[in-house]
Structures are given as C-alpha cells and as structure tokens.
Design a protein around this motif. Structure first.
Motif, short mmCIF file in Angstrom:
data_model
loop_
_atom_site.label_atom_id
_atom_site.label_comp_id
_atom_site.label_asym_id
_atom_site.label_seq_id
_atom_site.Cartn_x
_atom_site.Cartn_y
_atom_site.Cartn_z
N GLU A 14 -9.03 1.14 -4.43
CA GLU A 14 -8.53 1.87 -3.27
C GLU A 14 -7.17 2.51 -3.55
O GLU A 14 -6.92 3.67 -3.19
CB GLU A 14 -8.42 0.92 -2.08
CG GLU A 14 -7.66 1.46 -0.89
CD GLU A 14 -7.15 0.35 0.03
OE1 GLU A 14 -6.34 0.67 0.91
OE2 GLU A 14 -7.55 -0.82 -0.15
N LEU A 15 -6.27 1.75 -4.19
CA LEU A 15 -4.89 2.20 -4.38
C LEU A 15 -4.67 2.90 -5.72
O LEU A 15 -3.55 3.31 -6.03
CB LEU A 15 -3.94 1.00 -4.27
CG LEU A 15 -3.90 0.35 -2.87
CD1 LEU A 15 -3.04 -0.90 -2.89
CD2 LEU A 15 -3.38 1.34 -1.84
N ALA A 28 0.79 -1.23 0.00
CA ALA A 28 0.00 0.00 0.00
C ALA A 28 0.82 1.29 0.00
O ALA A 28 0.48 2.22 -0.73
CB ALA A 28 -0.98 0.00 1.17
N PRO A 29 1.90 1.42 0.80
CA PRO A 29 2.53 2.74 0.90
C PRO A 29 3.02 3.31 -0.43
O PRO A 29 2.74 4.47 -0.75
CB PRO A 29 3.68 2.49 1.88
CG PRO A 29 3.20 1.36 2.74
CD PRO A 29 2.45 0.47 1.80
N LEU A 30 3.76 2.52 -1.21
CA LEU A 30 4.30 3.06 -2.45
C LEU A 30 3.20 3.28 -3.48
O LEU A 30 3.18 4.29 -4.18
CB LEU A 30 5.39 2.15 -3.01
CG LEU A 30 6.12 2.63 -4.27
CD1 LEU A 30 6.71 4.03 -4.07
CD2 LEU A 30 7.20 1.65 -4.69
N LEU A 31 2.27 2.33 -3.58
CA LEU A 31 1.18 2.50 -4.54
C LEU A 31 0.31 3.69 -4.17
O LEU A 31 -0.12 4.46 -5.04
CB LEU A 31 0.34 1.22 -4.62
CG LEU A 31 1.00 0.05 -5.33
CD1 LEU A 31 0.12 -1.19 -5.23
CD2 LEU A 31 1.26 0.38 -6.80
N HIS A 56 0.28 1.49 -12.74
CA HIS A 56 0.33 0.13 -13.27
C HIS A 56 1.24 -0.71 -12.37
O HIS A 56 2.29 -0.24 -11.92
CB HIS A 56 0.91 0.17 -14.70
CG HIS A 56 1.17 -1.15 -15.33
ND1 HIS A 56 0.20 -1.87 -15.99
CD2 HIS A 56 2.31 -1.88 -15.43
CE1 HIS A 56 0.72 -2.99 -16.47
NE2 HIS A 56 2.01 -3.02 -16.15
N VAL A 57 0.83 -1.95 -12.10
CA VAL A 57 1.69 -2.87 -11.34
C VAL A 57 2.28 -3.87 -12.33
O VAL A 57 1.56 -4.56 -13.05
CB VAL A 57 0.92 -3.58 -10.21
CG1 VAL A 57 1.87 -4.49 -9.44
CG2 VAL A 57 0.31 -2.54 -9.26
N ARG A 63 -0.44 6.97 -6.39
CA ARG A 63 -1.82 7.43 -6.62
C ARG A 63 -1.97 8.92 -6.30
O ARG A 63 -2.52 9.69 -7.09
CB ARG A 63 -2.77 6.61 -5.76
CG ARG A 63 -4.24 7.02 -5.81
CD ARG A 63 -4.98 6.46 -4.60
NE ARG A 63 -4.50 7.05 -3.36
CZ ARG A 63 -4.61 6.46 -2.15
NH1 ARG A 63 -5.14 5.27 -2.04
NH2 ARG A 63 -4.16 7.09 -1.09
N GLU A 64 -1.47 9.33 -5.16
CA GLU A 64 -1.62 10.73 -4.75
C GLU A 64 -0.81 11.66 -5.63
O GLU A 64 -1.26 12.77 -5.96
CB GLU A 64 -1.22 10.89 -3.28
CG GLU A 64 -2.16 10.18 -2.33
CD GLU A 64 -3.61 10.61 -2.54
OE1 GLU A 64 -3.89 11.82 -2.46
OE2 GLU A 64 -4.45 9.74 -2.82
N LEU A 65 0.38 11.24 -6.02
CA LEU A 65 1.18 12.06 -6.94
C LEU A 65 0.48 12.20 -8.28
O LEU A 65 0.46 13.28 -8.87
CB LEU A 65 2.56 11.44 -7.12
CG LEU A 65 3.51 11.56 -5.92
CD1 LEU A 65 4.70 10.62 -6.08
CD2 LEU A 65 4.00 13.01 -5.77
N ALA A 66 -0.12 11.12 -8.76
CA ALA A 66 -0.85 11.17 -10.03
C ALA A 66 -2.04 12.11 -9.93
O ALA A 66 -2.36 12.85 -10.88
CB ALA A 66 -1.29 9.78 -10.44
#
Length: 281
Positions: free
Chosen positions: A100-101, A61-64, A81-82, A68-71
C-alpha cells in the motif's frame, strides 16, 4: 518513471559494479529535494525513512505515502526503504502495509542485541519480508555512533558476516568499515581492504552507513571496493540547516514558510545531486 523496487535498483547496481545512493528524509521538503537531486544527477536511488523519523510523525502513512507519490513521479527510478527498525512489531506493521505504502525494503536493526538474538529475530523478519516480496537489510553488530560494537577502530569480521547472512537470509548487509553515524565532519577513514574482502566473501550487497562523514574520494573508492548501497542522512541536515539560517538571517521578518523553505529545498537538492554523482555516477 514508476516506483521501483529495491531489488531492481540494487540488483542493477550489482550488475554494473556501481553504488546506489540512499538518502534518509524526515520532512516532505527533504523528500522533494532528494527526488529532484537524483534526477539532476540521473542516478537511481533509494529514499529512506527511519524508525525515528516515523515515530516523529503522527503515524507511519503520511510521510511514506508522500515518498511513494514523489517516487512515482520522479524522472529516475526510486525505491522507498524503511531504515533502522528495531521494534519487531513496528517492522511487521510496516511490512503489512508495504504494498500500500510503496515500501520496497526494510532494515531490521537488532545489532545491539547478543548475536544469537539478533540472528534469530532478523531471520524471522526476513521470512516475513520475503513472503511479501520485499528485501531486508540486516546488521551484524552496531555501526559506530550508536553506542554499540562498531565504535571507531572496530570492524566487521568476514567469517561472522558470512555466518550471519547464512543464518538470517538477509538481502543486504550493513558493515562496519570505519564510518560512524551522525558525523558532522568528513573525516572518516574507511578500510578499503576489508570492504573488498567482505565483498568477495559475503553473497549479498554491502551497505555503508554513516556516509555523511566520509570524503567524496573515499565514497567512490568504497563503491569500487564493493559497497553497493550508501546511506546518507546527516549531510542533508547540515546543508538544509545552514540554508535555513541564511534565509532567516537575510529576511528576519519573514513568516511564510514557503519563502524560506524554497531555499532549504534547493540547497539539499544540490547536495543530493552532488553526492548521487559521486556514489552512482
């Protein structure tokens, strides 16, 4: 701009006959550099986190969530994308938390497995992804550099690619056309004729992996021939590590990470902007 979907960004590139740069990140500083760099180039992009990067962190969760927030705050459209998931359970866990992420797509990479196993597993993951409104990227045989079928000289077969897409329902297909993962020199020679034939025959956008080893002119030619998503990871590590070495050599007594990470982030930002302009400009 708002967080975009992979479908919107890549779909738009298909319509325009353009490429989408897709940058793999491991740290928040790299993620920030990607968002700033693609904004400098005014090019929509994907920010990618691989399975290896996820397992390096303590939890997915933390990095994704940071991506998300930066995007969400970016000046251009960005999707998350993962990349290179090969664990079905982890892939399903990512998809369960995709909304969510902010994850717009995943790559399920079982290319090291026999064809039938790869196709069957990928088809099941594709069904799950589509049920959640997400895109999926698949791979037929391994891209060179990971010990698989696509070693230098090996190429994706057009008929097999058509069959694989039909069997699996993937939305994107990674193809082996001359590049290799983790190249630190830009010496790869792409088979542009094969890219054009694959693009004409395969009904989904094509993805080029190992793009850090491809010269700028060849990247532009690959997009013109039909590549629509261009993955870049190693190149960011090269310029970021070089910047870090310079920063620490110039100031050997520094201890505050912010003082040297600013230079690292700036160097990656410049490289991202340059590559984004080559691929999507």
């Amino acid at each position: 701009m708002t967080l975009a979907t992979t479908a919107d960004i890549v779909g738009g590139a298909v319509t325009r006959g353009a490429g989408v740069p897709a940058f793999n990140v491991i740290t928040i500083e790299q993620a920030e550099a990607v968002v700033l760099g693609v904004a400098d180039a005014a090019v929509p992009a994907l920010i990618q986190v691989s399975q290896n990067a996820l397992t390096f962190r303590h939890g997915m969760a933390p990095l994704l969530a940071a991506c998300r927030e930066l995007a969400r705050e970016a000046a251009v459209e960005i999707a998350v994308h993962v990349d290179h998931l090969d664990d079905p359970d982890l892939t399903r866990a990512v998809l369960e938390r995709a909304e969510e992420l902010g994850v717009g797509s995943v790559m399920f990479d079982k290319a090291a497995a026999p064809h039938a196993e790869n196709a069957a597993l990928t088809a099941r993951i594709a069904q799950d992804a589509h049920g959640r409104g997400r895109w999926i990227e698949g791979e037929l045989g391994e891209v060179g550099g990971k010990g698989g079928a696509h070693a230098p000289g090996v190429r994706t077969d057009v008929a097999e690619a058509q069959q694989f897409v039909g069997e699996t329902g993937v939305d994107l297909l990674a193809v082996a056309v001359g590049s290799s993962h983790a190249m630190t020199e830009r010496t790869a020679v792409l088979d542009l004729d094969l890219i054009a034939r694959l693009s004409a025959a395969v009904p989904v956008p094509l993805v080029l992996h190992g793009s850090s080893g491809v010269p700028d002119a060849a990247l532009a030619d690959a997009v013109a021939a039909g590549i629509r998503k261009v993955n870049v990871g190693t190149a960011l590590g090269i310029v970021g590590t070089a910047a870090l070495r310079r920063e620490l050599a110039e100031r050997p007594d520094v201890v505050d990470p912010r003082s040297y990470l600013r230079g690292v982030r700036a160097a990656i930002r410049d490289e991202v902007a340059r590559l984004a302009a080559v691929v999507g400009g």
